[in-house]
Design an enzyme around this catalytic site. Structure first.
Site, short mmCIF file in Angstrom:
data_model
loop_
_atom_site.label_atom_id
_atom_site.label_comp_id
_atom_site.label_asym_id
_atom_site.label_seq_id
_atom_site.Cartn_x
_atom_site.Cartn_y
_atom_site.Cartn_z
CE1 TYR A 1 -8.35 -5.75 -2.15
CE2 TYR A 1 -6.22 -5.18 -3.06
CZ TYR A 1 -7.26 -4.90 -2.21
OH TYR A 1 -7.23 -3.78 -1.42
CE LYS B 1 -8.00 -0.38 5.50
NZ LYS B 1 -8.75 -0.42 4.22
CG HIS C 1 -6.54 -9.01 1.73
ND1 HIS C 1 -6.61 -9.35 0.40
CD2 HIS C 1 -6.27 -7.68 1.77
CE1 HIS C 1 -6.40 -8.27 -0.34
NE2 HIS C 1 -6.20 -7.25 0.47
NE ARG D 1 -3.73 -2.12 2.65
CZ ARG D 1 -3.52 -3.24 3.34
NH1 ARG D 1 -2.35 -3.40 4.00
NH2 ARG D 1 -4.43 -4.18 3.40
NE ARG E 1 -3.37 -4.25 -1.02
CZ ARG E 1 -2.67 -4.89 -0.09
NH1 ARG E 1 -1.36 -4.80 -0.08
NH2 ARG E 1 -3.29 -5.60 0.82
CG HIS F 1 -5.42 0.01 -3.63
ND1 HIS F 1 -4.77 0.02 -2.42
CD2 HIS F 1 -6.28 -1.02 -3.57
CE1 HIS F 1 -5.24 -0.94 -1.65
NE2 HIS F 1 -6.16 -1.59 -2.33
#
Length: 418
Positions: A293, A188, A284, A161, A261, A258
């Site tokens: 994703y 995150k 995740h 990120r 990613r 993003h």
């Protein structure tokens, strides 16, 4: 004379600007993530500016519902609206805990529902050729080109990120099990993961570190126009500018940091990577997020509606434009109509087509003569007065009809036994 009772503060209904600022500080101090504090501060400031734009009676459920309608009128996405409503609910709870708002009003505000999002928003992925093109546009011998190339290599190869990339320090890169990796990276939501670094990414990173002379601290630094490295780090906006400039030189549009990613996850999956390992790579908490994703919900590369083609070859059809006469079809073969004779008549289709013979029993009107044809014999019952005299005719004559053998009645077939 008794003491005067003081009313508790939680009965207050109207919140002024100082009260709102106090509650905002309480909300921001309760958050641990810097990104969450930044997002909540922006959302609360937007709500306070709207709330104080005109005089209102109280901060209650109706006011928050009107604010939600105001956000919807601005055309914001469902996730953005729900995020700002969550900040308003947090603000109301902190106001109730501080005694600045009634608990009943805070409970009513917490019941305001967010906007329902139907379906999933489509992500953007780059193909291997497009990814290589973007990297090649960033490659160069200048100091800034080496930094930009190393940043894009980390985004494409490791799936970082923006916040993780700008906060990456040199001592976090270690050797584990014979492979370079970013060990114990805090991402995150406070999730800790270890990200392996491919060899080609490590080569680009080493080139930048040697040229910039970075020995400790954050890896990526600011670069002046003259090529001088300065400062102790960069902001997330620098990553955005680097991606935007490189994808512009590559001739691509609508590419965000993003999306690189997502591209990393997609390329890993297309190369045979396991879903669980991709989840560990991206950090995740839910495998459903990793599936989004990867684009597992809808495959736009091979859509299902490409499996058939209803298009024409470009030639005009004969019946295009004005409607012409219908084409003639082969007539349907009709069965020969049987000759049916009835004393009291019937429809015109039931009239005989050949010589008619009188019935041997005039009084027996419920039976008709059926001539032989290629189909099975049938009978027709006459109507009106002739049917009422059928029983009397059967009694007067003891012989059977010449056209029939055996007794015939409703719901039965004539006996063909000789």
């Amino acid at each position: 004379m008794g003491k005067h009772r003081i009313k508790p503060n939680y009965r207050r209904r109207v919140m002024r600007l100082p009260d709102l600022d106090h509650c905002k500080l309480a909300v921001l101090n309760s958050l641990g993530s810097p990104a969450s504090r930044r997002v909540y501060e922006y959302a609360i400031n937007q709500f306070i500016a709207w709330y104080c734009s005109e005089p209102r009676l109280a901060l209650n459920r109706i006011v928050v519902v009107r604010y939600r309608m105001h956000l919807e009128s601005r055309g914001l996405a469902a996730n953005t609206i729900n995020q700002q409503l969550a900040a308003v609910r947090r603000l109301a709870h902190e106001a109730a805990d501080s005694g600045l708002l009634s608990p009943e009003l805070a409970a009513g505000i917490s019941r305001v529902k967010g906007v329902k999002q139907l379906g999933f928003r489509s992500g953007n992925w780059l193909s291997p050729d497009q990814s290589s093109t973007v990297l090649n546009r960033a490659y160069g011998n200048t100091m800034r080109a080496k930094r930009d190339y190393a940043m894009l290599a980390m985004l494409f190869g490791c799936g970082f990120r923006r916040s993780e990339l700008v906060g990456l320090e040199l001592d976090e890169i270690q050797m584990r099990q014979g492979h370079w990796a970013v060990v114990d990276l805090i991402g995150k939501g406070g999730h800790i993961r270890t990200v392996p670094i491919p060899e080609w990414v490590k080569a680009a990173l080493d080139q930048w570190v040697r040229a910039a002379g970075v020995t400790e601290g954050r890896i990526f630094r600011a670069v002046a126009r003259a090529g001088k490295v300065w400062g102790t780090g960069i902001s997330q906006n620098v990553v955005w500018y680097v991606v935007r400039s490189c994808r512009g030189r590559a001739g691509l549009e609508h590419i965000a940091p993003h999306d690189l990613r997502r591209t990393c996850a997609k390329l890993c999956h297309d190369s045979g990577g396991e879903l669980e390992q991709i989840q560990f790579l991206l950090g995740h908490a839910s495998v459903q997020t990793t599936e989004r994703y990867l684009g597992c919900k809808q495959n736009l590369g091979h859509p299902v509606n490409d499996l058939f083609d209803l298009g024409t070859d470009g030639r005009p059809h004969e019946n295009d434009g004005e409607s012409g006469p219908l084409k003639s079809f082969d007539p349907v073969e009709k069965a020969p109509r049987q000759a049916i004779e009835c004393r009291h008549g019937g429809s015109e289709h039931d009239q005989p087509v050949c010589d008619a013979r009188p019935l041997s029993l005039p009084e027996r009107t419920d039976l008709v003569e059926v001539r032989k044809g290629h189909r099975s014999q049938s009978f027709r019952r006459c109507s009106e007065a002739g049917a009422s005299r059928g029983d009397a005719g059967n009694k007067t004559d003891g012989q059977s009809d010449q056209g029939t053998v055996g007794s015939v009645g409703l719901g039965t077939l004539p006996d063909r036994t000789p």
